[in-house]
Design an enzyme around this catalytic site. Structure first.
Site, PDB file in Angstrom:
ATOM      1  N   ASP A 145     -36.747  -6.347   5.782  1.00 47.23           N
ATOM      2  CA  ASP A 145     -37.896  -7.267   5.854  1.00 47.23           C
ATOM      3  C   ASP A 145     -39.172  -6.444   5.701  1.00 47.23           C
ATOM      4  O   ASP A 145     -39.170  -5.230   5.917  1.00 47.23           O
ATOM      5  CB  ASP A 145     -37.932  -8.022   7.192  1.00 47.23           C
ATOM      6  CG  ASP A 145     -38.710  -9.333   7.077  1.00 47.23           C
ATOM      7  OD1 ASP A 145     -38.083 -10.381   6.859  1.00 47.23           O
ATOM      8  OD2 ASP A 145     -39.951  -9.299   7.181  1.00 47.23           O
ATOM      9  N   THR A 161     -37.447 -23.839   8.690  1.00 45.10           N
ATOM     10  CA  THR A 161     -37.735 -22.431   8.993  1.00 45.10           C
ATOM     11  C   THR A 161     -39.229 -22.306   9.258  1.00 45.10           C
ATOM     12  O   THR A 161     -39.980 -23.264   9.073  1.00 45.10           O
ATOM     13  CB  THR A 161     -37.396 -21.503   7.807  1.00 45.10           C
ATOM     14  OG1 THR A 161     -38.269 -21.815   6.721  1.00 45.10           O
ATOM     15  CG2 THR A 161     -35.953 -21.633   7.360  1.00 45.10           C
ATOM     16  N   ASP A 184     -42.165  -3.588   1.578  1.00 47.46           N
ATOM     17  CA  ASP A 184     -42.644  -4.738   0.817  1.00 47.46           C
ATOM     18  C   ASP A 184     -41.751  -4.879  -0.412  1.00 47.46           C
ATOM     19  O   ASP A 184     -41.648  -3.959  -1.233  1.00 47.46           O
ATOM     20  CB  ASP A 184     -44.102  -4.495   0.397  1.00 47.46           C
ATOM     21  CG  ASP A 184     -44.692  -5.669  -0.365  1.00 47.46           C
ATOM     22  OD1 ASP A 184     -43.920  -6.487  -0.910  1.00 47.46           O
ATOM     23  OD2 ASP A 184     -45.930  -5.758  -0.416  1.00 47.46           O
ATOM     24  N   VAL A 185     -41.125  -6.028  -0.530  1.00 51.62           N
ATOM     25  CA  VAL A 185     -40.115  -6.195  -1.590  1.00 51.62           C
ATOM     26  C   VAL A 185     -40.731  -6.101  -2.990  1.00 51.62           C
ATOM     27  O   VAL A 185     -40.023  -5.796  -3.963  1.00 51.62           O
ATOM     28  CB  VAL A 185     -39.359  -7.532  -1.374  1.00 51.62           C
ATOM     29  CG1 VAL A 185     -40.158  -8.725  -1.907  1.00 51.62           C
ATOM     30  CG2 VAL A 185     -37.989  -7.514  -1.999  1.00 51.62           C
ATOM     31  N   TYR A 197     -45.326 -21.083  -7.438  1.00 59.98           N
ATOM     32  CA  TYR A 197     -43.964 -21.085  -6.862  1.00 59.98           C
ATOM     33  C   TYR A 197     -42.975 -21.622  -7.891  1.00 59.98           C
ATOM     34  O   TYR A 197     -41.877 -21.081  -8.059  1.00 59.98           O
ATOM     35  CB  TYR A 197     -43.976 -21.941  -5.597  1.00 59.98           C
ATOM     36  CG  TYR A 197     -42.786 -21.813  -4.681  1.00 59.98           C
ATOM     37  CD1 TYR A 197     -42.714 -20.786  -3.737  1.00 59.98           C
ATOM     38  CD2 TYR A 197     -41.746 -22.742  -4.706  1.00 59.98           C
ATOM     39  CE1 TYR A 197     -41.643 -20.694  -2.858  1.00 59.98           C
ATOM     40  CE2 TYR A 197     -40.676 -22.661  -3.835  1.00 59.98           C
ATOM     41  CZ  TYR A 197     -40.626 -21.635  -2.910  1.00 59.98           C
ATOM     42  OH  TYR A 197     -39.567 -21.550  -2.034  1.00 59.98           O
ATOM     43  N   LYS A 242     -39.779 -19.432  -8.994  1.00 59.98           N
ATOM     44  CA  LYS A 242     -38.418 -19.877  -8.663  1.00 59.98           C
ATOM     45  C   LYS A 242     -37.645 -20.286  -9.920  1.00 59.98           C
ATOM     46  O   LYS A 242     -36.420 -20.157  -9.974  1.00 59.98           O
ATOM     47  CB  LYS A 242     -38.481 -21.008  -7.636  1.00 59.98           C
ATOM     48  CG  LYS A 242     -38.991 -20.552  -6.256  1.00 59.98           C
ATOM     49  CD  LYS A 242     -38.115 -19.465  -5.657  1.00 59.98           C
ATOM     50  CE  LYS A 242     -38.500 -19.072  -4.256  1.00 59.98           C
ATOM     51  NZ  LYS A 242     -37.636 -18.026  -3.683  1.00 59.98           N
ATOM     52  N   ASN A 300     -33.566 -12.646  -0.916  1.00 66.63           N
ATOM     53  CA  ASN A 300     -34.030 -13.837  -0.188  1.00 66.63           C
ATOM     54  C   ASN A 300     -35.524 -13.814   0.133  1.00 66.63           C
ATOM     55  O   ASN A 300     -36.127 -14.876   0.290  1.00 66.63           O
ATOM     56  CB  ASN A 300     -33.218 -13.934   1.117  1.00 66.63           C
ATOM     57  CG  ASN A 300     -33.864 -14.849   2.133  1.00 66.63           C
ATOM     58  OD1 ASN A 300     -33.724 -16.070   2.053  1.00 66.63           O
ATOM     59  ND2 ASN A 300     -34.616 -14.286   3.089  1.00 66.63           N
TER      60      ASN A 300
HETATM   61  P1  NAP Z   1     -39.444 -17.571   5.979  1.00 65.83           P
HETATM   62  O1  NAP Z   1     -38.991 -18.222   7.244  1.00 65.83           O
HETATM   63  O2  NAP Z   1     -40.903 -17.509   5.711  1.00 65.83           O
HETATM   64  O3  NAP Z   1     -38.791 -16.129   5.862  1.00 65.83           O
HETATM   65  C1  NAP Z   1     -39.078 -15.313   4.760  1.00 65.83           C
HETATM   66  C2  NAP Z   1     -38.890 -13.868   5.158  1.00 65.83           C
HETATM   67  O4  NAP Z   1     -39.273 -13.049   4.025  1.00 65.83           O
HETATM   68  C3  NAP Z   1     -39.788 -13.460   6.318  1.00 65.83           C
HETATM   69  O5  NAP Z   1     -39.065 -12.686   7.241  1.00 65.83           O
HETATM   70  C4  NAP Z   1     -40.890 -12.672   5.647  1.00 65.83           C
HETATM   71  O6  NAP Z   1     -41.473 -11.669   6.461  1.00 65.83           O
HETATM   72  C5  NAP Z   1     -40.147 -12.025   4.495  1.00 65.83           C
HETATM   73  N1  NAP Z   1     -41.072 -11.577   3.461  1.00 65.83           N
HETATM   74  C6  NAP Z   1     -42.151 -12.250   2.980  1.00 65.83           C
HETATM   75  N2  NAP Z   1     -42.795 -11.498   2.073  1.00 65.83           N
HETATM   76  C7  NAP Z   1     -42.110 -10.329   1.976  1.00 65.83           C
HETATM   77  C8  NAP Z   1     -42.281  -9.153   1.220  1.00 65.83           C
HETATM   78  N3  NAP Z   1     -43.313  -9.012   0.370  1.00 65.83           N
HETATM   79  N4  NAP Z   1     -41.416  -8.145   1.374  1.00 65.83           N
HETATM   80  C9  NAP Z   1     -40.370  -8.269   2.221  1.00 65.83           C
HETATM   81  N5  NAP Z   1     -40.142  -9.364   2.986  1.00 65.83           N
HETATM   82  C10 NAP Z   1     -41.006 -10.391   2.867  1.00 65.83           C
HETATM   83  O7  NAP Z   1     -38.840 -18.338   4.708  1.00 65.83           O
HETATM   84  P2  NAP Z   1     -37.440 -19.103   4.517  1.00 65.83           P
HETATM   85  O8  NAP Z   1     -37.710 -20.553   4.621  1.00 65.83           O
HETATM   86  O9  NAP Z   1     -36.390 -18.477   5.346  1.00 65.83           O
HETATM   87  O10 NAP Z   1     -37.194 -18.799   2.961  1.00 65.83           O
HETATM   88  C11 NAP Z   1     -36.234 -17.855   2.505  1.00 65.83           C
HETATM   89  C12 NAP Z   1     -36.087 -18.017   1.005  1.00 65.83           C
HETATM   90  O11 NAP Z   1     -35.659 -19.355   0.698  1.00 65.83           O
HETATM   91  C13 NAP Z   1     -37.398 -17.811   0.239  1.00 65.83           C
HETATM   92  O12 NAP Z   1     -37.155 -17.144  -0.973  1.00 65.83           O
HETATM   93  C14 NAP Z   1     -37.883 -19.225  -0.004  1.00 65.83           C
HETATM   94  O13 NAP Z   1     -38.746 -19.309  -1.114  1.00 65.83           O
HETATM   95  C15 NAP Z   1     -36.569 -19.943  -0.218  1.00 65.83           C
HETATM   96  N6  NAP Z   1     -36.631 -21.402   0.029  1.00 65.83           N
HETATM   97  C16 NAP Z   1     -36.890 -21.895   1.277  1.00 65.83           C
HETATM   98  C17 NAP Z   1     -36.932 -23.278   1.462  1.00 65.83           C
HETATM   99  C18 NAP Z   1     -37.203 -23.908   2.810  1.00 65.83           C
HETATM  100  O14 NAP Z   1     -37.274 -25.164   2.886  1.00 65.83           O
HETATM  101  N7  NAP Z   1     -37.355 -23.144   3.890  1.00 65.83           N
HETATM  102  C19 NAP Z   1     -36.708 -24.140   0.394  1.00 65.83           C
HETATM  103  C20 NAP Z   1     -36.452 -23.589  -0.864  1.00 65.83           C
HETATM  104  C21 NAP Z   1     -36.400 -22.218  -1.036  1.00 65.83           C
HETATM  105  P3  NAP Z   1     -42.796 -12.023   7.330  1.00 65.83           P
HETATM  106  O15 NAP Z   1     -42.445 -13.191   8.153  1.00 65.83           O
HETATM  107  O16 NAP Z   1     -43.062 -10.813   8.132  1.00 65.83           O
HETATM  108  O17 NAP Z   1     -43.864 -12.332   6.322  1.00 65.83           O
END
Ligand code: NAP
Length: 250
Positions: free
Chosen positions: A37, A191, A63-64, A156, A160, A90
């Site tokens: 992360d 989330t 940072d990814v 986005y 995506k 992810n």
């Molecule tokens: P989340 O709760 O915001 O978790 C995302 C994680 O990625 C966080 O731990 C964040 O760290 C980390 N991150 C962000 N920027 C980063 C970077 N530059 N380098 C490394 N790590 C980084 O999001 P999520 O809902 O679990 O989403 C996970 C994936 O599913 C994402 O790709 C998202 O686009 C996709 N997605 C989610 C949904 C949904 O409804 N939740 C729907 C469609 C797709 P910090 O918290 O420290 O920033």
């Protein structure tokens, strides 16, 4: 390297949300876990939780979107665990919501940088070892937004959508090495990303538009990702799996 070693999964953005849930599901299915992360504290918390269940895990912070940093993470994971069998790209950030006229270069570069470049650099580093072992599985996180389009979500949508095209190309490119590449395109999932973006009232209204009548739990995405990452999906490559409660039915 021992043939009897346990499989290893590297999951980016696994400090919380879907990445964390995926790490826990994969740990329960026999994988040792490299938790990555941008936030070293949350990554360490996920790794600690996994170790408490008796499974080996370690955290890595970077940072990814930084190519050198992710190359170093992949090297460190391979040195620590011996190999990366499954890679889950992810890490992600929420959609910028604004009319096209308001999209800035910074917004665009950040979304493409985290989602597309992050996935590309991490995969570029991990694919070397996978090719050497003639084995591997990669799961990239897209979104239903890429399947149905989202108004005022240009940065986005672009990122995506690109991940689906990248994954399909990689599925063909890496198949000769027995490396599979698939996509999970989550529907609405509860989330921090969605809780921070939408009020409880808005989430309740959105839930009514989903045939199953609710948001997904992060572990429900974790199960879908774990299926594609594991040998259970040994003949599945180049596919998009979208757990979305029936929101998109084609
Ligand atoms: P989340 O709760 O915001 O978790 C995302 C994680 O990625 C966080 O731990 C964040 O760290 C980390 N991150 C962000 N920027 C980063 C970077 N530059 N380098 C490394 N790590 C980084 O999001 P999520 O809902 O679990 O989403 C996970 C994936 O599913 C994402 O790709 C998202 O686009 C996709 N997605 C989610 C949904 C949904 O409804 N939740 C729907 C469609 C797709 P910090 O918290 O420290 O920033």
């Amino acid at each position: 390297m021992s043939e009897n070693r346990r499989k290893v999964a590297l999951i980016t953005g696994a400090g919380r949300g879907i990445g964390k849930a995926t790490a826990l599901v994969l740990a329960s299915k026999g994988f040792d876990i490299a938790v990555h992360d941008i936030d070293g504290t949350t990554a360490a918390e996920t790794a600690s939780l996994i170790r408490q269940s008796g499974v080996d895990a370690e955290s890595f912070a970077a940072d990814v979107s930084n190519r050198d940093a992710m190359g170093a993470v992949v090297s460190a994971v391979e040195a620590r665990f011996g190999a990366i069998d499954a890679l889950v790209n992810n890490a992600g950030i929420a959609s910028d919501r604004c009319p096209l006229e308001q999209v800035t270069e910074a917004m665009f570069q950040r979304s493409i940088g985290v989602h597309v470049a992050g996935t590309l650099w991490t995969t570029q580093a991990a694919i070397i070892g996978m090719k050497q072992r003639n084995a591997g599985s990669i799961v990239n996180l897209s979104s239903i937004q890429a399947l149905v389009g989202w108004s005022e979500g240009a940065t986005y949508n672009a990122a995506k959508g690109a991940l689906i095209a990248l994954s399909k190309g990689w599925a063909k490119e890496f198949a000769p090495w027995n490396i599979r590449v698939n996509v999970v395109a989550p529907g609405h999932t509860e989330t921090e990303m969605t809780v921070r973006n939408d009020s409880a009232e808005l989430r309740a209204a959105k839930a009514k538009t989903i045939p199953l009548g609710r948001y997904a739990r992060p572990e429900e995405m974790g199960e879908a990702i774990a299926f594609l990452a594991s040998d259970a999906a040994s003949f599945v490559t180049g596919q998009v799996l979208s757990p979305n409660g029936g929101f998109v039915i084609t």
